[in-house]
Design a protein around this motif. Structure first.
Motif, PDB file in Angstrom:
ATOM      1  N   LEU A   8     -31.807  24.520   3.071  1.00  0.00           N
ATOM      2  CA  LEU A   8     -32.619  25.494   3.796  1.00  0.00           C
ATOM      3  C   LEU A   8     -34.088  25.063   3.840  1.00  0.00           C
ATOM      4  O   LEU A   8     -34.785  25.287   4.827  1.00  0.00           O
ATOM      5  N   ARG A   9     -34.520  24.439   2.763  1.00  0.00           N
ATOM      6  CA  ARG A   9     -35.902  23.953   2.731  1.00  0.00           C
ATOM      7  C   ARG A   9     -36.108  22.932   3.855  1.00  0.00           C
ATOM      8  O   ARG A   9     -37.127  22.942   4.542  1.00  0.00           O
ATOM      9  N   GLN A  10     -35.107  22.088   4.040  1.00  0.00           N
ATOM     10  CA  GLN A  10     -35.203  21.094   5.119  1.00  0.00           C
ATOM     11  C   GLN A  10     -35.189  21.767   6.495  1.00  0.00           C
ATOM     12  O   GLN A  10     -35.708  21.232   7.465  1.00  0.00           O
ATOM     13  N   ALA A  11     -34.580  22.955   6.551  1.00  0.00           N
ATOM     14  CA  ALA A  11     -34.536  23.692   7.827  1.00  0.00           C
ATOM     15  C   ALA A  11     -35.775  24.576   7.991  1.00  0.00           C
ATOM     16  O   ALA A  11     -35.886  25.320   8.946  1.00  0.00           O
ATOM     17  N   GLY A  12     -36.698  24.530   7.036  1.00  0.00           N
ATOM     18  CA  GLY A  12     -37.978  25.193   7.268  1.00  0.00           C
ATOM     19  C   GLY A  12     -38.474  26.163   6.222  1.00  0.00           C
ATOM     20  O   GLY A  12     -39.624  26.577   6.283  1.00  0.00           O
ATOM     21  N   THR A  13     -37.652  26.579   5.263  1.00  0.00           N
ATOM     22  CA  THR A  13     -38.181  27.523   4.274  1.00  0.00           C
ATOM     23  C   THR A  13     -37.408  27.438   2.967  1.00  0.00           C
ATOM     24  O   THR A  13     -36.223  27.130   2.949  1.00  0.00           O
ATOM     25  N   ASP A  14     -38.082  27.665   1.865  1.00  0.00           N
ATOM     26  CA  ASP A  14     -37.386  27.715   0.578  1.00  0.00           C
ATOM     27  C   ASP A  14     -37.769  28.974  -0.187  1.00  0.00           C
ATOM     28  O   ASP A  14     -37.602  29.071  -1.392  1.00  0.00           O
ATOM     29  N   THR A  15     -38.307  29.950   0.558  1.00  0.00           N
ATOM     30  CA  THR A  15     -38.804  31.157  -0.107  1.00  0.00           C
ATOM     31  C   THR A  15     -37.704  32.164  -0.410  1.00  0.00           C
ATOM     32  O   THR A  15     -37.932  33.107  -1.164  1.00  0.00           O
ATOM     33  N   GLY A  16     -36.516  31.961   0.164  1.00  0.00           N
ATOM     34  CA  GLY A  16     -35.430  32.922  -0.009  1.00  0.00           C
ATOM     35  C   GLY A  16     -35.053  33.145  -1.463  1.00  0.00           C
ATOM     36  O   GLY A  16     -34.571  34.217  -1.834  1.00  0.00           O
ATOM     37  N   ALA A  17     -35.307  32.133  -2.299  1.00  0.00           N
ATOM     38  CA  ALA A  17     -34.953  32.251  -3.709  1.00  0.00           C
ATOM     39  C   ALA A  17     -35.732  33.371  -4.395  1.00  0.00           C
ATOM     40  O   ALA A  17     -35.332  33.865  -5.444  1.00  0.00           O
ATOM     41  N   GLU A  18     -36.866  33.760  -3.828  1.00  0.00           N
ATOM     42  CA  GLU A  18     -37.701  34.803  -4.427  1.00  0.00           C
ATOM     43  C   GLU A  18     -37.102  36.203  -4.279  1.00  0.00           C
ATOM     44  O   GLU A  18     -37.517  37.131  -4.954  1.00  0.00           O
ATOM     45  N   CYS A  19     -36.160  36.349  -3.364  1.00  0.00           N
ATOM     46  CA  CYS A  19     -35.602  37.683  -3.064  1.00  0.00           C
ATOM     47  C   CYS A  19     -34.910  38.269  -4.299  1.00  0.00           C
ATOM     48  O   CYS A  19     -34.114  37.594  -4.943  1.00  0.00           O
ATOM     49  N   ASN A  20     -35.231  39.520  -4.612  1.00  0.00           N
ATOM     50  CA  ASN A  20     -34.527  40.186  -5.714  1.00  0.00           C
ATOM     51  C   ASN A  20     -33.640  41.320  -5.196  1.00  0.00           C
ATOM     52  O   ASN A  20     -33.300  42.233  -5.926  1.00  0.00           O
ATOM     53  N   ASN A  21     -33.351  41.238  -3.881  1.00  0.00           N
ATOM     54  CA  ASN A  21     -32.366  42.135  -3.274  1.00  0.00           C
ATOM     55  C   ASN A  21     -32.807  43.604  -3.291  1.00  0.00           C
ATOM     56  O   ASN A  21     -31.970  44.503  -3.384  1.00  0.00           O
ATOM     57  N   CYS A  22     -34.106  43.865  -3.188  1.00  0.00           N
ATOM     58  CA  CYS A  22     -34.599  45.242  -3.307  1.00  0.00           C
ATOM     59  C   CYS A  22     -34.254  46.094  -2.085  1.00  0.00           C
ATOM     60  O   CYS A  22     -34.168  47.308  -2.167  1.00  0.00           O
ATOM     61  N   GLY A  23     -34.110  45.438  -0.918  1.00  0.00           N
ATOM     62  CA  GLY A  23     -33.699  46.175   0.274  1.00  0.00           C
ATOM     63  C   GLY A  23     -34.833  46.680   1.154  1.00  0.00           C
ATOM     64  O   GLY A  23     -34.589  47.363   2.153  1.00  0.00           O
ATOM     65  N   THR A  24     -36.077  46.318   0.817  1.00  0.00           N
ATOM     66  CA  THR A  24     -37.195  46.738   1.681  1.00  0.00           C
ATOM     67  C   THR A  24     -36.996  46.217   3.104  1.00  0.00           C
ATOM     68  O   THR A  24     -37.253  46.923   4.073  1.00  0.00           O
ATOM     69  N   CYS A  25     -36.505  44.981   3.202  1.00  0.00           N
ATOM     70  CA  CYS A  25     -36.297  44.370   4.524  1.00  0.00           C
ATOM     71  C   CYS A  25     -35.267  45.149   5.338  1.00  0.00           C
ATOM     72  O   CYS A  25     -35.410  45.298   6.559  1.00  0.00           O
TER      73      CYS A  25
END
Lengths: 329, 100
Positions: free
Chosen positions: B12-29
């Motif tokens: 995913l980092r190669q596809a443009g982002t590696d920030t997804g690992a930060e998600c703690n599944n809180c559901g705000t999104c």
């Protein structure tokens, strides 16, 4: 909802073959500049990215997609990419009503009028004005986006262009953020209202007939959030004696008009658009936006929306073409 | 049963982002997303964290409901950038489909 592969294949094939997502020959799409007395030379190049011009065609396509979404005919879209581009492009051009095309041209002429009124010097070269490829980027077809962006950027660079005035948020984001990031192309990019703000020294001088209306702005996502350009339109409108009545969902927290979904699901797009139109209607004031996609989608949802350019063009004192743009075409 | 790929975040980092690992599944999104349906985009972020490639590819059509409006990214308390993760997943799916 349409199959994403069918949509992406079709759009990417069109862009590759014709540099346009809909395959319509550019001489048919980009006619707004004729008779405007625009100079080719100037400190800065005006680049529309063809977004305003393409909106009438997008509306035509969306109407057709809407008819067949989730019906047994939907899978046949996969075959559309085998139709010759010129043929489908000309067909689409024929299906698109002339008044819609005229309306799109009017917004661009208003932008030119406002730039002239504020004394901004610019040139326009239709042969360099190309679609930015932003839809391919949004749809995740990075390979096709980069290929197209490189082509557009190379042509601009070869023509010696360094500074660009843009007219819509999608092209602005592409040229300002994506082109440097993905194809290494560096241009100094400003929106027309940034150029106006600079042209008027941060304080627009209103023409005598500029009115003190109350307006509610819909911030396009790319301007409000990605580029953080919400304050400037409000400042310009304030300088012309207008008051802005904002909804809660504005600026960096603006809500989407639904437009970006219309390629894959006109139904979803309409639902999001209706929700946004409802939020904006809460103020009861005249709605204004500065993106051709938002304008079209909110209108489709039944909202009465003006383009920012119309208000700015009416509010700033008129100047003759030769006062700002040099020799005419 | 879905297989997990612990190296998927690198893809995913190669596809443009590696920030997804930060998600703690809180559901705000999920709460802020104008789509307001199901568990989008949180579910896709969880799949990405787990490296559940098959599930991502099986449910790929869901990704194209995203408007890329950025409201989830604007409001994410963890800076997980859900909007860009979804875009990176779209790129991953398109690349997979082109490869096949």
């Amino acid at each position: 909802m349409y199959n994403h592969q069918d949509i992406i294949s079709l759009l990417a094939a069109n862009v590759r073959a014709t540099k346009s997502p809909f395959g319509i020959p550019k001489p048919l799409v980009n006619t707004w500049w004729k008779g405007q007395g625009l100079g080719r030379e100037g400190d800065v190049l005006l680049m529309t990215g063809l977004m305003y011009q393409l909106v009438p065609y997008i509306e035509t396509v969306t109407r057709q997609l809407e008819r067949f979404e989730d019906t047994r005919f939907m899978p046949y879209l996969a075959w559309a990419r085998f139709v010759p581009k010129l043929l489908s492009g000309l067909g689409l051009a024929a299906l698109t009503p002339a008044p819609a095309k005229d309306k799109a041209a009017l917004h661009l002429r208003d932008i030119v009028a406002a730039l002239r009124a504020s004394g901004v010097s610019f040139g326009y070269r239709p042969e360099l004005d190309e679609y930015s490829g932003i839809l391919l980027y949004d749809l995740g077809d990075q390979e096709s986006f980069v290929r197209h962006a490189r082509l557009v950027a190379e042509r601009l660079a070869q023509a010696g262009v360094r500074r660009i005035i843009t007219v819509d948020p999608h092209t602005t984001y592409a040229l300002k953020v994506l082109y440097p990031r993905y194809v290494g192309a560096q241009f100094e990019v400003r929106t027309y209202f940034e150029a106006l703000d600079m042209g008027t020294g941060g304080g627009a001088v209103a023409s005598p007939d500029a009115g003190g209306a109350r307006l509610t702005l819909h911030d396009p996502c790319f301007y409000g959030r990605y580029l953080e350009l919400s304050d400037l339109p409000r400042r310009l409108l304030g300088g012309l004696g207008h008051q802005c009545a904002d909804v809660r969902e504005c600026g960096a927290y603006t809500s989407c008009c639904g437009g970006p979904a219309e390629a894959v699901s006109p139904r979803l797009s309409a639902r999001i658009g209706a929700g946004r139109a409802g939020q904006l209607a809460a103020t009861g004031e005249q709605l204004v936006t500065m993106c051709p996609i938002c304008l079209s989608n909110l209108e489709k949802a039944g909202a009465n929306v003006l383009d920012l350019s119309a208000i700015l063009a009416r509010g700033l004192p008129r100047r003759e073409p030769d006062q700002a743009a040099g020799p005419g075409q | 049963m879905a297989q997990v790929n612990p190296d998927f975040m690198e893809t995913l980092r190669q596809a443009g982002t590696d920030t997804g690992a930060e998600c703690n599944n809180c559901g705000t999104c999920v709460a802020i997303c104008p789509l307001a349906e199901g568990h989008f985009p949180r579910l896709m972020l969880r799949y990405a964290q787990l490296g559940a490639q098959e599930l991502i590819l099986d449910q790929a059509q869901e990704l194209w409901r995203c408007l890329h409006c950025g409201l989830c990214t604007q409001t994410c308390p963890r800076g997980a950038n859900p909007g860009e993760v979804i875009l990176a997943l779209k790129r991953f799916v398109v690349a997979s489909w082109r490869r096949s």
